[in-house]
Motif scaffolding. Structure first.
Motif, PDB file in Angstrom:
ATOM      1  N   ALA A 308       0.827  -1.212   0.000  1.00 46.78           N
ATOM      2  CA  ALA A 308       0.000   0.000   0.000  1.00 46.78           C
ATOM      3  C   ALA A 308       0.858   1.257   0.000  1.00 46.78           C
ATOM      4  O   ALA A 308       0.449   2.295  -0.548  1.00 46.78           O
ATOM      5  N   GLU A 309       2.038   1.193   0.616  1.00 47.98           N
ATOM      6  CA  GLU A 309       2.921   2.355   0.675  1.00 47.98           C
ATOM      7  C   GLU A 309       3.845   2.454  -0.534  1.00 47.98           C
ATOM      8  O   GLU A 309       4.728   3.307  -0.571  1.00 47.98           O
ATOM      9  N   GLY A 310       3.636   1.578  -1.496  1.00 47.90           N
ATOM     10  CA  GLY A 310       4.401   1.662  -2.736  1.00 47.90           C
ATOM     11  C   GLY A 310       5.781   1.057  -2.682  1.00 47.90           C
ATOM     12  O   GLY A 310       6.594   1.301  -3.577  1.00 47.90           O
ATOM     13  N   VAL A 311       6.077   0.275  -1.652  1.00 48.95           N
ATOM     14  CA  VAL A 311       7.362  -0.424  -1.560  1.00 48.95           C
ATOM     15  C   VAL A 311       7.223  -1.747  -2.299  1.00 48.95           C
ATOM     16  O   VAL A 311       6.421  -2.603  -1.908  1.00 48.95           O
ATOM     17  N   LYS A 312       7.999  -1.935  -3.325  1.00 49.32           N
ATOM     18  CA  LYS A 312       7.869  -3.122  -4.180  1.00 49.32           C
ATOM     19  C   LYS A 312       8.538  -4.327  -3.528  1.00 49.32           C
ATOM     20  O   LYS A 312       9.726  -4.283  -3.207  1.00 49.32           O
ATOM     21  N   PRO A 313       7.805  -5.425  -3.342  1.00 47.28           N
ATOM     22  CA  PRO A 313       8.421  -6.640  -2.775  1.00 47.28           C
ATOM     23  C   PRO A 313       9.496  -7.173  -3.712  1.00 47.28           C
ATOM     24  O   PRO A 313       9.355  -7.121  -4.941  1.00 47.28           O
ATOM     25  N   ASP A 314      10.565  -7.681  -3.139  1.00 53.80           N
ATOM     26  CA  ASP A 314      11.618  -8.289  -3.945  1.00 53.80           C
ATOM     27  C   ASP A 314      11.626  -9.799  -3.728  1.00 53.80           C
ATOM     28  O   ASP A 314      10.738 -10.343  -3.054  1.00 53.80           O
ATOM     29  N   ILE A 315      12.614 -10.460  -4.268  1.00 51.23           N
ATOM     30  CA  ILE A 315      12.656 -11.921  -4.195  1.00 51.23           C
ATOM     31  C   ILE A 315      12.749 -12.402  -2.747  1.00 51.23           C
ATOM     32  O   ILE A 315      12.178 -13.445  -2.385  1.00 51.23           O
ATOM     33  N   THR A 316      13.419 -11.633  -1.888  1.00 45.56           N
ATOM     34  CA  THR A 316      13.537 -12.012  -0.477  1.00 45.56           C
ATOM     35  C   THR A 316      12.179 -11.970   0.211  1.00 45.56           C
ATOM     36  O   THR A 316      11.875 -12.831   1.056  1.00 45.56           O
ATOM     37  N   THR A 317      11.356 -10.987  -0.132  1.00 48.17           N
ATOM     38  CA  THR A 317      10.012 -10.878   0.445  1.00 48.17           C
ATOM     39  C   THR A 317       9.187 -12.118   0.121  1.00 48.17           C
ATOM     40  O   THR A 317       8.598 -12.758   0.999  1.00 48.17           O
ATOM     41  N   TRP A 318       9.146 -12.459  -1.174  1.00 47.12           N
ATOM     42  CA  TRP A 318       8.346 -13.604  -1.598  1.00 47.12           C
ATOM     43  C   TRP A 318       8.882 -14.901  -1.001  1.00 47.12           C
ATOM     44  O   TRP A 318       8.105 -15.765  -0.552  1.00 47.12           O
ATOM     45  N   ASN A 319      10.189 -15.046  -0.975  1.00 47.18           N
ATOM     46  CA  ASN A 319      10.768 -16.274  -0.415  1.00 47.18           C
ATOM     47  C   ASN A 319      10.394 -16.459   1.046  1.00 47.18           C
ATOM     48  O   ASN A 319      10.094 -17.577   1.486  1.00 47.18           O
ATOM     49  N   ALA A 320      10.419 -15.362   1.816  1.00 47.99           N
ATOM     50  CA  ALA A 320      10.072 -15.454   3.236  1.00 47.99           C
ATOM     51  C   ALA A 320       8.609 -15.857   3.419  1.00 47.99           C
ATOM     52  O   ALA A 320       8.288 -16.731   4.239  1.00 47.99           O
ATOM     53  N   LEU A 321       7.708 -15.232   2.667  1.00 47.23           N
ATOM     54  CA  LEU A 321       6.288 -15.558   2.783  1.00 47.23           C
ATOM     55  C   LEU A 321       6.024 -17.014   2.406  1.00 47.23           C
ATOM     56  O   LEU A 321       5.259 -17.716   3.077  1.00 47.23           O
ATOM     57  N   ILE A 322       6.655 -17.467   1.327  1.00 49.57           N
ATOM     58  CA  ILE A 322       6.453 -18.854   0.890  1.00 49.57           C
ATOM     59  C   ILE A 322       7.041 -19.832   1.906  1.00 49.57           C
ATOM     60  O   ILE A 322       6.410 -20.827   2.291  1.00 49.57           O
ATOM     61  N   ARG A 323       8.266 -19.540   2.373  1.00 47.04           N
ATOM     62  CA  ARG A 323       8.956 -20.462   3.277  1.00 47.04           C
ATOM     63  C   ARG A 323       8.171 -20.676   4.567  1.00 47.04           C
ATOM     64  O   ARG A 323       7.958 -21.826   4.986  1.00 47.04           O
ATOM     65  N   TRP A 324       7.706 -19.592   5.197  1.00 49.67           N
ATOM     66  CA  TRP A 324       7.056 -19.745   6.499  1.00 49.67           C
ATOM     67  C   TRP A 324       5.654 -20.327   6.383  1.00 49.67           C
ATOM     68  O   TRP A 324       5.209 -21.036   7.294  1.00 49.67           O
ATOM     69  N   HIS A 325       4.960 -20.075   5.265  1.00 50.95           N
ATOM     70  CA  HIS A 325       3.660 -20.718   5.082  1.00 50.95           C
ATOM     71  C   HIS A 325       3.836 -22.207   4.781  1.00 50.95           C
ATOM     72  O   HIS A 325       3.007 -23.029   5.201  1.00 50.95           O
ATOM     73  N   CYS A 326       4.908 -22.559   4.080  1.00 47.33           N
ATOM     74  CA  CYS A 326       5.208 -23.983   3.885  1.00 47.33           C
ATOM     75  C   CYS A 326       5.551 -24.647   5.208  1.00 47.33           C
ATOM     76  O   CYS A 326       5.171 -25.805   5.459  1.00 47.33           O
ATOM     77  N   ARG A 327       6.266 -23.928   6.057  1.00 41.36           N
ATOM     78  CA  ARG A 327       6.699 -24.495   7.336  1.00 41.36           C
ATOM     79  C   ARG A 327       5.517 -24.944   8.198  1.00 41.36           C
ATOM     80  O   ARG A 327       5.584 -25.984   8.860  1.00 41.36           O
ATOM     81  N   VAL A 328       4.422 -24.173   8.172  1.00 40.40           N
ATOM     82  CA  VAL A 328       3.257 -24.530   8.991  1.00 40.40           C
ATOM     83  C   VAL A 328       2.270 -25.386   8.210  1.00 40.40           C
ATOM     84  O   VAL A 328       1.189 -25.729   8.733  1.00 40.40           O
ATOM     85  N   GLY A 329       2.605 -25.735   6.969  1.00 38.95           N
ATOM     86  CA  GLY A 329       1.739 -26.596   6.186  1.00 38.95           C
ATOM     87  C   GLY A 329       0.612 -25.900   5.460  1.00 38.95           C
ATOM     88  O   GLY A 329      -0.283 -26.562   4.912  1.00 38.95           O
ATOM     89  N   ASN A 330       0.619 -24.562   5.437  1.00 35.48           N
ATOM     90  CA  ASN A 330      -0.431 -23.808   4.742  1.00 35.48           C
ATOM     91  C   ASN A 330      -0.021 -23.662   3.274  1.00 35.48           C
ATOM     92  O   ASN A 330       0.367 -22.593   2.807  1.00 35.48           O
ATOM     93  N   MET A 331      -0.146 -24.763   2.532  1.00 36.89           N
ATOM     94  CA  MET A 331       0.323 -24.780   1.150  1.00 36.89           C
ATOM     95  C   MET A 331      -0.569 -23.943   0.238  1.00 36.89           C
ATOM     96  O   MET A 331      -0.110 -23.448  -0.800  1.00 36.89           O
ATOM     97  N   LYS A 332      -1.824 -23.781   0.613  1.00 38.86           N
ATOM     98  CA  LYS A 332      -2.727 -22.999  -0.227  1.00 38.86           C
ATOM     99  C   LYS A 332      -2.242 -21.567  -0.350  1.00 38.86           C
ATOM    100  O   LYS A 332      -2.159 -21.011  -1.459  1.00 38.86           O
ATOM    101  N   ARG A 333      -1.911 -20.950   0.787  1.00 34.67           N
ATOM    102  CA  ARG A 333      -1.402 -19.576   0.742  1.00 34.67           C
ATOM    103  C   ARG A 333       0.011 -19.528   0.148  1.00 34.67           C
ATOM    104  O   ARG A 333       0.355 -18.576  -0.550  1.00 34.67           O
ATOM    105  N   ALA A 334       0.830 -20.538   0.458  1.00 38.26           N
ATOM    106  CA  ALA A 334       2.188 -20.562  -0.081  1.00 38.26           C
ATOM    107  C   ALA A 334       2.155 -20.588  -1.606  1.00 38.26           C
ATOM    108  O   ALA A 334       2.900 -19.844  -2.268  1.00 38.26           O
ATOM    109  N   LEU A 335       1.283 -21.407  -2.175  1.00 32.02           N
ATOM    110  CA  LEU A 335       1.176 -21.487  -3.628  1.00 32.02           C
ATOM    111  C   LEU A 335       0.585 -20.211  -4.220  1.00 32.02           C
ATOM    112  O   LEU A 335       0.909 -19.833  -5.346  1.00 32.02           O
TER     113      LEU A 335
END
Length: 544
Positions: A308-335
């Protein structure tokens, strides 16, 4: 070796009556054993100070490096502008190969040294040798560039020798010179030596500046030294030095690694009150902190605020979101994040893709893996997709490409340029599965391609043997690292400790920990936790 070379050189001339008095006695190391072992009053206990006495630069040289060079008796004595022998001539000759004698103006020498110090260090040292052989003296700026270049290359003993040379010649090193050497020591986790350098800096009347404090804060945070980190923050506050964006990023990482995720929320409010702009690096650190401690709802809110503040997510942002959602088994959000990342034109880190494969494989969703892979190929990610395809097959239910030779052959068929990172990805995939022989095969194939295995690859091999419960082979890899002239790092020792923990050889954990400290590496949080767990188990067994 270089410090001893200079000492041996001076000893040789002190025995020769013809030239006695021409060579000044080279001073004791800046980091000598006589110096105190702490940069502030609370740093070390008496036992720590006693153990630190053996950690000076000359001690490290004697223990870990080969004997000093034997200089021929016929080597000429070069004199400087003021009729004195410069230690830098010996230093640069010992490191930079043959000296090319060529008369050049002072400005040409000095500017050449500075311009090549970061790109071609060997050439810069040769210019220093030529310059001093001609009786000329480099500027303090040239010394600063050389010290910084040597320190960043991990050649801290040579950087220290140059700093000592400046003092011998009557030049006064400034904060830039000390910070350059400090950066090299901290990057190699030589924290005790760094403390002594700070004391020498104070003795010389050189004030610590923002750069000094930021180097210390980053190193202490990385090493998990909470008290020292608070001390640095307090010193900065007393000196009126405010944290910048990089400082706050380090603070976020400190909170993340020490379980203080709630303080991260307060930190956001503090930064907003002070008008500090939250950049992508800070957002990434905060998202990673919330994700690590299971606060995924807060991580998603922060991600929405970031967008919302116009800060563009980079590869590190996406990797962190995917990694931690995979860790708890929430594959739907990770995908979902995985698809959104690709829509932004990015593809995941191979390690993240391995995580996705692992979690989906555990759930038996191999069709989903194939669908994701074909989607990536359709987006034009053919070259990187070749690596992902091999990883899919490594984890595949049919066991395709379980052999490293087949994997590499498949990559070559895709006309993929094999690089050290490619081999590291493959070795890591095999290591996580405990496929030791295949991990070894990857290293052999790497050598066959003319790429020498580095410390990262050998650490992966230790991990592979540890995962398979073969701790003796893991220990043999550590010995191979030492015999090859490499210096084991914190990851090496921590991975070996993990191998002994898995093999239930708890008594060996403390031995590895002590060896890590003796080698000058500062144990990280994982190492300290494993040492504590092993000690508790041994105490329960009555071994203590």
């Amino acid at each position: 070796m270089l410090v001893i070379c200079v000492l041996e050189w001076n000893a040789y001339f002190s025995k020769t009556s013809v030239v006695q008095g021409l060579v000044p006695v080279f001073p004791n190391s800046l980091l000598s054993a006589e110096a105190p072992t702490a940069a502030h009053s609370h740093s070390n206990s008496a036992s720590e100070r006693a153990s630190a006495l053996s950690m000076d630069a000359c001690y490290l040289v004697r223990v870990y490096l080969s004997p000093p060079l034997q200089f021929p008796h016929a080597l000429p004595v070069a004199r400087g502008r003021h009729g004195r022998q410069f230690a830098g001539v010996i230093l640069s000759r010992a490191t930079a190969g043959p000296v090319e004698h060529q008369e050049r103006p002072w400005e040409s020498y000095d500017s050449g040294i500075q311009s090549h110090a970061t790109s071609d260090l060997a050439r810069s040292l040769r210019l220093l040798a030529n310059m001093q052989a001609a009786g000329l003296r480099p500027s303090t700026a040239a010394y600063a560039r050389l010290i910084r270049g040597l320190a960043r290359a991990g050649r801290t003993l040579e950087a220290e020798a140059l700093l000592l040379e400046m003092r011998c010649l009557g030049l006064t090193p400034d904060a830039a010179h000390y910070n350059s050497l400090l950066e090299g020591l901290l990057s190699r986790a030589h924290l005790r030596l760094a403390d002594r350098l700070l004391l020498q800096m104070a003795d010389d009347g050189i004030a610590r500046n923002r750069r000094t404090y930021m180097l210390l804060l980053h190193a202490y945070a990385r090493a998990g030294r909470l008290e020292d980190s608070w001390w640095v923050l307090g010193e900065m506050k007393r000196g009126g030095i405010r944290l910048d964006t990089a400082g706050y990023s380090t603070l976020v990482r400190l909170y993340r690694d020490n379980g203080m995720w709630k303080k991260a929320t307060d930190l956001i409010m503090e930064m907003q009150d002070l008008g500090v702009e939250l950049d992508v690096k800070i957002y990434n650190g905060l998202i990673d902190t919330f994700g690590k401690y299971g606060q995924l709802a807060d991580a998603r809110k922060l991600f929405d605020k970031m967008c919302a503040e116009g800060v563009k997510p980079d590869i590190t942002t996406w990797n962190a979101l995917i990694r931690w959602h995979c860790r708890v088994g929430n594959m739907k959000r990770a995908l979902r994040f995985f698809a959104a990342m690709q829509e932004e034109g990015m593809y995941p880190d191979p390690k993240i893709f391995v995580t996705i494969i692992s979690r989906l494989g555990e759930q038996g969703k191999w069709d989903e893996i194939k669908r994701l892979f074909h989607g990536m190929r359709n987006r034009g990610l053919k070259e990187s997709g070749a690596i992902y395809a091999v990883l899919v097959d490594i984890y595949g239910q049919y066991g395709n490409f379980r052999d490293a030779h087949d994997c590499v052959a498949a990559l070559k068929d895709e006309n993929l340029q094999l690089s050290p990172s490619t081999f590291c990805v493959l070795a890591n995939a095999y290591a996580q599965q405990g496929l030791c022989e295949q991990t070894v095969n990857v290293l052999q194939l790497m050598e066959a391609e003319g790429i020498e295995p580095n410390l990262v690859m050998l650490n992966l091999l230790i991990n592979a043997f540890g995962t398979a419960g073969r701790y003796l082979e893991a220990l043999a890899v550590l010995q191979h690292i030492k015999d090859s002239g490499m210096s084991p790092d914190v990851v090496t020792y921590t991975t070996l400790m993990k191998a002994f923990m898995r093999a239930k050889k708890f008594e060996k954990v403390s031995e590895v920990y002590k060896e890590m400290e003796h080698a000058g590496c500062t144990p990280d949080r994982k190492a300290r936790e494993m040492l504590h767990d092993a000690s508790v188990i041994l105490e329960q067994r009555g071994c203590y």
